[in-house]
Motif scaffolding. Structure first.
Motif, PDB file in Angstrom:
ATOM      1  N   LEU A 269       0.833  -1.210   0.000  1.00  0.00           N
ATOM      2  CA  LEU A 269       0.000   0.000   0.000  1.00  0.00           C
ATOM      3  C   LEU A 269       0.862   1.252   0.000  1.00  0.00           C
ATOM      4  N   ARG A 270       0.415   2.258  -0.740  1.00  0.00           N
ATOM      5  CA  ARG A 270       1.053   3.568  -0.705  1.00  0.00           C
ATOM      6  C   ARG A 270       0.003   4.630  -1.004  1.00  0.00           C
ATOM      7  N   ALA A 271       0.278   5.844  -0.566  1.00  0.00           N
ATOM      8  CA  ALA A 271      -0.641   6.953  -0.822  1.00  0.00           C
ATOM      9  C   ALA A 271      -0.550   7.374  -2.284  1.00  0.00           C
ATOM     10  N   THR A 272      -1.686   7.575  -2.917  1.00  0.00           N
ATOM     11  CA  THR A 272      -1.697   7.911  -4.340  1.00  0.00           C
ATOM     12  C   THR A 272      -1.215   9.336  -4.611  1.00  0.00           C
ATOM     13  N   HIS A 273      -1.228  10.215  -3.598  1.00  0.00           N
ATOM     14  CA  HIS A 273      -0.828  11.605  -3.844  1.00  0.00           C
ATOM     15  C   HIS A 273       0.684  11.810  -3.788  1.00  0.00           C
ATOM     16  N   ARG A 274       1.445  10.740  -3.519  1.00  0.00           N
ATOM     17  CA  ARG A 274       2.902  10.851  -3.523  1.00  0.00           C
ATOM     18  C   ARG A 274       3.482   9.838  -4.501  1.00  0.00           C
ATOM     19  N   PRO A 275       4.446  10.240  -5.325  1.00  0.00           N
ATOM     20  CA  PRO A 275       5.057   9.288  -6.264  1.00  0.00           C
ATOM     21  C   PRO A 275       5.841   8.226  -5.519  1.00  0.00           C
ATOM     22  N   GLN A 276       5.915   7.045  -6.100  1.00  0.00           N
ATOM     23  CA  GLN A 276       6.648   5.950  -5.472  1.00  0.00           C
ATOM     24  C   GLN A 276       8.147   6.107  -5.736  1.00  0.00           C
ATOM     25  N   SER A 277       8.935   6.015  -4.685  1.00  0.00           N
ATOM     26  CA  SER A 277      10.384   6.157  -4.826  1.00  0.00           C
ATOM     27  C   SER A 277      10.999   4.858  -5.327  1.00  0.00           C
ATOM     28  N   LEU A 278      12.255   4.961  -5.776  1.00  0.00           N
ATOM     29  CA  LEU A 278      12.980   3.771  -6.211  1.00  0.00           C
ATOM     30  C   LEU A 278      13.156   2.791  -5.057  1.00  0.00           C
ATOM     31  N   LEU A 279      13.431   3.314  -3.861  1.00  0.00           N
ATOM     32  CA  LEU A 279      13.602   2.441  -2.702  1.00  0.00           C
ATOM     33  C   LEU A 279      12.301   1.723  -2.357  1.00  0.00           C
ATOM     34  N   SER A 280      11.191   2.440  -2.446  1.00  0.00           N
ATOM     35  CA  SER A 280       9.899   1.838  -2.158  1.00  0.00           C
ATOM     36  C   SER A 280       9.594   0.699  -3.132  1.00  0.00           C
ATOM     37  N   SER A 281       9.876   0.918  -4.404  1.00  0.00           N
ATOM     38  CA  SER A 281       9.663  -0.131  -5.407  1.00  0.00           C
ATOM     39  C   SER A 281      10.553  -1.337  -5.121  1.00  0.00           C
ATOM     40  N   ALA A 282      11.811  -1.064  -4.741  1.00  0.00           N
ATOM     41  CA  ALA A 282      12.742  -2.154  -4.455  1.00  0.00           C
ATOM     42  C   ALA A 282      12.299  -2.955  -3.240  1.00  0.00           C
ATOM     43  N   PHE A 283      11.771  -2.267  -2.214  1.00  0.00           N
ATOM     44  CA  PHE A 283      11.334  -2.991  -1.015  1.00  0.00           C
ATOM     45  C   PHE A 283      10.094  -3.824  -1.325  1.00  0.00           C
ATOM     46  N   SER A 284       9.183  -3.294  -2.137  1.00  0.00           N
ATOM     47  CA  SER A 284       8.002  -4.068  -2.531  1.00  0.00           C
ATOM     48  C   SER A 284       8.414  -5.343  -3.262  1.00  0.00           C
ATOM     49  N   ALA A 285       9.415  -5.222  -4.144  1.00  0.00           N
ATOM     50  CA  ALA A 285       9.896  -6.397  -4.874  1.00  0.00           C
ATOM     51  C   ALA A 285      10.511  -7.417  -3.920  1.00  0.00           C
TER      52      ALA A 285
END
Length: 311
Positions: A269-285
């Motif tokens: 889950l992430r808030a739609t009003h903030r862009p997803q960071s590279l670190l956030s994408s990496a942690f999700s993976a």
């Protein structure tokens, strides 16, 4: 004074001469001399005196140099941070997960992520689903993981895996027959139930509502990990998510699959009003990889035979 003035001034202070400063900055000597003159004009005082052919900093220059070093120290830290972010190796990430996922899956995901991004720092929290949504909207966390989160227009949910609800019983109550058997076989054991307000609690409650003879209800708890620990102590049996069950002591728990599987999805889950960071994408993976790995391990813990809840 401008940043370029400070850069040339600092270079002269470090090297002691205009010629060495020019080599340090990879520019010509006239450029250094002109920039120093402009810096003195803007500052309103002299920075250097020429004594016996060498530049000597004035008292004002020495005081200015202390602050210049502080400025360039901050600038260097900013440069390193920018380079690390470009390599996806640094930064700070705030992650939350529900208690069951926080104990069973989050540590493995953290280990995977840390191997790939050793310089990144993390802030980890365990929150209930409703608290997670509120924290995302309040910008208190960047990324969160939950089972069956409520739909919210300001929260984006992406599946990172799935699982099943299983029946966990004290180890001494292993059923040796690889057949389907009724939950009534455990009627002499108390039933530890989950709070109906949790996503899995509601799913389990619906499944039990139409079941046949049930064990007597012993206690209602809000976390799957607490229910699992109570089962391990021989206090009863419980319907748990497969990951909480699998993270328990195999010597103390017997885990059975249900005859009619009750499946669930795990979401990032992430808030739609903030862009997803590279670190956030990496942690999700990393979390998705951990779910897949733990799913395989959890299935190996399932004993022969399936429990029919009836209904």
């Amino acid at each position: 004074m401008r940043l370029r003035h400070l850069e040339v001034f600092r270079a002269v202070m470090l090297t002691g001469t205009v010629s060495e400063a020019a080599r340090y900055l990879n520019v010509s000597q006239p450029v250094v001399s002109r920039t120093l003159q402009h810096a003195e004009l803007q500052a309103g005082f002299r920075l250097f005196e020429r004594i016996r052919g060498r530049l000597q900093p004035t008292p004002e220059a020495r005081a200015l140099y202390v602050e210049a070093e502080r400025v360039f120290g901050e600038f260097e830290r900013l440069r390193r941070l920018s380079a690390n972010l470009r390599r996806r190796g640094s930064g700070h990430l705030r992650v939350a997960a529900t208690p069951s996922l926080g104990e069973s899956l989050l540590p493995g995901a953290l280990a995977r992520f840390h191997r790939q991004h050793p310089e990144a720092s993390l802030e980890l929290q365990t929150l209930h689903t409703g608290q997670i949504v509120a924290a995302l909207l309040a910008n208190e966390v960047d990324l969160a993981f939950a089972i069956a989160p409520p739909a919210h227009e300001a929260v984006q949910a992406a599946s990172v895996g799935s699982g099943e609800i299983v029946l966990a019983c004290p180890a001494q109550r292993r059923n040796s027959a690889p057949l389907t058997f009724a939950i009534g076989e455990f009627a002499d054991l108390p039933l530890i139930t989950l709070d109906d307000q949790t996503p899995l609690g509601m799913l389990a409650a619906e499944a039990l509502a139409g079941a046949g003879p049930l064990p007597t209800s012993f206690a209602s708890v809000q976390t799957y990990t607490l229910a699992r620990s109570m089962v391990g102590e021989g206090l009863g049996c419980a319907l748990l998510d497969q990951y909480s069950a699998a993270s328990g002591d195999s010597e103390r728990l017997a885990v059975y699959r249900l005859a009619r599987p009750l499946s669930f999805e795990i979401h990032a889950l992430r808030a739609t009003h903030r862009p997803q960071s590279l670190l956030s994408s990496a942690f999700s993976a990393a979390f998705a990889e951990t779910v897949a790995s733990c799913d395989t391990a959890a299935r190996q813990r399932w004993l022969p035979g399936r429990v029919d809840l009836g209904g």
